[in-house]
Design a protein around this motif. Sequence first.
Motif, mmCIF file in Angstrom:
data_model
loop_
_atom_site.group_PDB
_atom_site.id
_atom_site.type_symbol
_atom_site.label_atom_id
_atom_site.label_comp_id
_atom_site.label_asym_id
_atom_site.label_seq_id
_atom_site.Cartn_x
_atom_site.Cartn_y
_atom_site.Cartn_z
ATOM 1 N N UNK A 54 38.883 -23.144 16.671
ATOM 2 C CA UNK A 54 39.230 -21.897 17.343
ATOM 3 C C UNK A 54 38.434 -20.781 16.683
ATOM 4 N N UNK A 55 37.942 -19.838 17.461
ATOM 5 C CA UNK A 55 37.121 -18.766 16.902
ATOM 6 C C UNK A 55 37.648 -17.394 17.286
ATOM 7 N N UNK A 56 37.491 -16.462 16.378
ATOM 8 C CA UNK A 56 37.776 -15.050 16.648
ATOM 9 C C UNK A 56 36.530 -14.212 16.399
ATOM 10 N N UNK A 57 35.370 -14.863 16.317
ATOM 11 C CA UNK A 57 34.153 -14.194 15.882
ATOM 12 C C UNK A 57 33.337 -13.702 17.084
ATOM 13 N N UNK A 58 32.938 -12.428 17.039
ATOM 14 C CA UNK A 58 32.048 -11.897 18.067
ATOM 15 C C UNK A 58 30.700 -12.593 18.001
ATOM 16 N N UNK A 59 29.971 -12.560 19.101
ATOM 17 C CA UNK A 59 28.688 -13.253 19.184
ATOM 18 C C UNK A 59 27.586 -12.419 18.531
ATOM 19 N N UNK A 60 27.671 -12.260 17.219
ATOM 20 C CA UNK A 60 26.722 -11.432 16.474
ATOM 21 C C UNK A 60 25.405 -12.150 16.214
ATOM 22 N N UNK A 61 25.436 -13.483 16.252
ATOM 23 C CA UNK A 61 24.232 -14.260 15.962
ATOM 24 C C UNK A 61 23.931 -14.398 14.486
ATOM 25 N N UNK A 62 24.809 -13.894 13.621
ATOM 26 C CA UNK A 62 24.531 -13.883 12.186
ATOM 27 C C UNK A 62 25.638 -14.553 11.392
ATOM 28 N N UNK A 63 25.988 -15.758 11.786
ATOM 29 C CA UNK A 63 26.977 -16.536 11.040
ATOM 30 C C UNK A 63 26.821 -17.993 11.432
ATOM 31 N N UNK A 64 27.319 -18.895 10.574
ATOM 32 C CA UNK A 64 27.383 -20.314 10.872
ATOM 33 C C UNK A 64 28.838 -20.747 10.750
ATOM 34 N N UNK A 65 29.316 -21.525 11.698
ATOM 35 C CA UNK A 65 30.658 -22.081 11.586
ATOM 36 C C UNK A 65 30.651 -23.333 10.714
ATOM 37 N N UNK A 66 29.596 -24.138 10.867
ATOM 38 C CA UNK A 66 29.424 -25.354 10.066
ATOM 39 C C UNK A 66 27.942 -25.539 9.803
ATOM 40 N N UNK A 67 27.619 -25.975 8.586
ATOM 41 C CA UNK A 67 26.222 -26.224 8.247
ATOM 42 C C UNK A 67 26.147 -27.331 7.204
ATOM 43 N N UNK A 68 25.129 -28.187 7.329
ATOM 44 C CA UNK A 68 24.869 -29.202 6.311
ATOM 45 C C UNK A 68 23.360 -29.315 6.138
ATOM 46 N N UNK A 69 22.917 -29.388 4.898
ATOM 47 C CA UNK A 69 21.493 -29.505 4.620
ATOM 48 C C UNK A 69 21.127 -28.943 3.268
ATOM 49 N N UNK A 70 19.972 -28.314 3.196
ATOM 50 C CA UNK A 70 19.458 -27.764 1.944
ATOM 51 C C UNK A 70 19.511 -26.244 1.973
ATOM 52 N N UNK A 71 20.260 -25.687 1.036
ATOM 53 C CA UNK A 71 20.318 -24.235 0.875
ATOM 54 C C UNK A 71 19.119 -23.819 0.034
ATOM 55 N N UNK A 72 18.052 -23.409 0.726
ATOM 56 C CA UNK A 72 16.817 -23.066 0.032
ATOM 57 C C UNK A 72 16.775 -21.657 -0.508
ATOM 58 N N UNK A 73 17.803 -20.844 -0.187
ATOM 59 C CA UNK A 73 17.874 -19.460 -0.649
ATOM 60 C C UNK A 73 16.615 -18.676 -0.281
ATOM 61 N N UNK A 74 16.052 -18.992 0.869
ATOM 62 C CA UNK A 74 14.840 -18.318 1.349
ATOM 63 C C UNK A 74 15.176 -17.738 2.714
ATOM 64 N N UNK A 75 15.567 -16.470 2.755
ATOM 65 C CA UNK A 75 16.129 -15.887 3.961
ATOM 66 C C UNK A 75 15.110 -15.543 5.039
ATOM 67 N N UNK A 76 13.882 -15.234 4.663
ATOM 68 C CA UNK A 76 12.980 -14.658 5.648
ATOM 69 C C UNK A 76 11.627 -15.347 5.773
ATOM 70 N N UNK A 77 11.085 -15.880 4.692
ATOM 71 C CA UNK A 77 9.702 -16.349 4.688
ATOM 72 C C UNK A 77 9.622 -17.773 5.219
ATOM 73 N N UNK A 78 9.378 -17.909 6.520
ATOM 74 C CA UNK A 78 9.341 -19.229 7.119
ATOM 75 C C UNK A 78 8.043 -19.969 6.828
ATOM 76 N N UNK A 79 7.083 -19.328 6.181
ATOM 77 C CA UNK A 79 5.850 -20.027 5.821
ATOM 78 C C UNK A 79 6.005 -20.806 4.526
#
Length: 207
Positions: A54-79
């Motif tokens: 169930x969600x109460x979150x507006x569609x801000x586009x800036x959140x994850x409900x669930x995530x699995x993988x590698x937290x690379x701590x690299x927010x912006x540099x996709x190169x």
Amino acid sequence: KYNLTLKDNAKIEQYGDRSNNEALSLRGDGQYAQIDDQLFKDAGDSFTLEFASETRHDDSGKFFSFIVGKDGSNDANTTDQANANKYLMFYNSKTAIKGVISNNNWGNEQGSKVTVSGNDNSWADYKIVVDGTNLAVFRNNALIIFKANTGIKMSDLGATTAYIGKSFYSVDEYWNGAMDDIKVYRGADLTMPTAVAISGTGVVNNK
């Protein structure tokens, strides 16, 4: 044999219209839960994840409900792929659902975001199916997202850190919502259609 660890006052509590049963409750104020890394490591490249949400979150586009993988701590540099965030992500807002996989930050997300109705503060059942490089998301048993041949397997992500309610991006919000009845199955039952017949005005020779 796997633990769900509550962080920063996240709670398991009776929750809304969930038939008075307890659920994981997150209020979007720094609260999240973490699943043992070993669970998705054991699940491998093909698995099925089921849960109610169930969600109460507006569609801000800036959140994850669930995530699995590698937290690379690299927010912006996709190169900088070596240090990029790499993830399988599910996003549940009042008006939209998103399911993607990426091996190089947001710039290489494979999957899609779809608009849904009746999702504000209402429980629904979800299933995320990862079958090698195929990704599918079901809502109340209806297929809403499908991406074939993403080019990315879970083992390509390099880690299996798993959060509920928290993003790998430090600038993102914490999710305001709830989850219940979380199940993970090793193996994926995803049958691909081989042909689709079409008809109607404007159709000639099945084209």
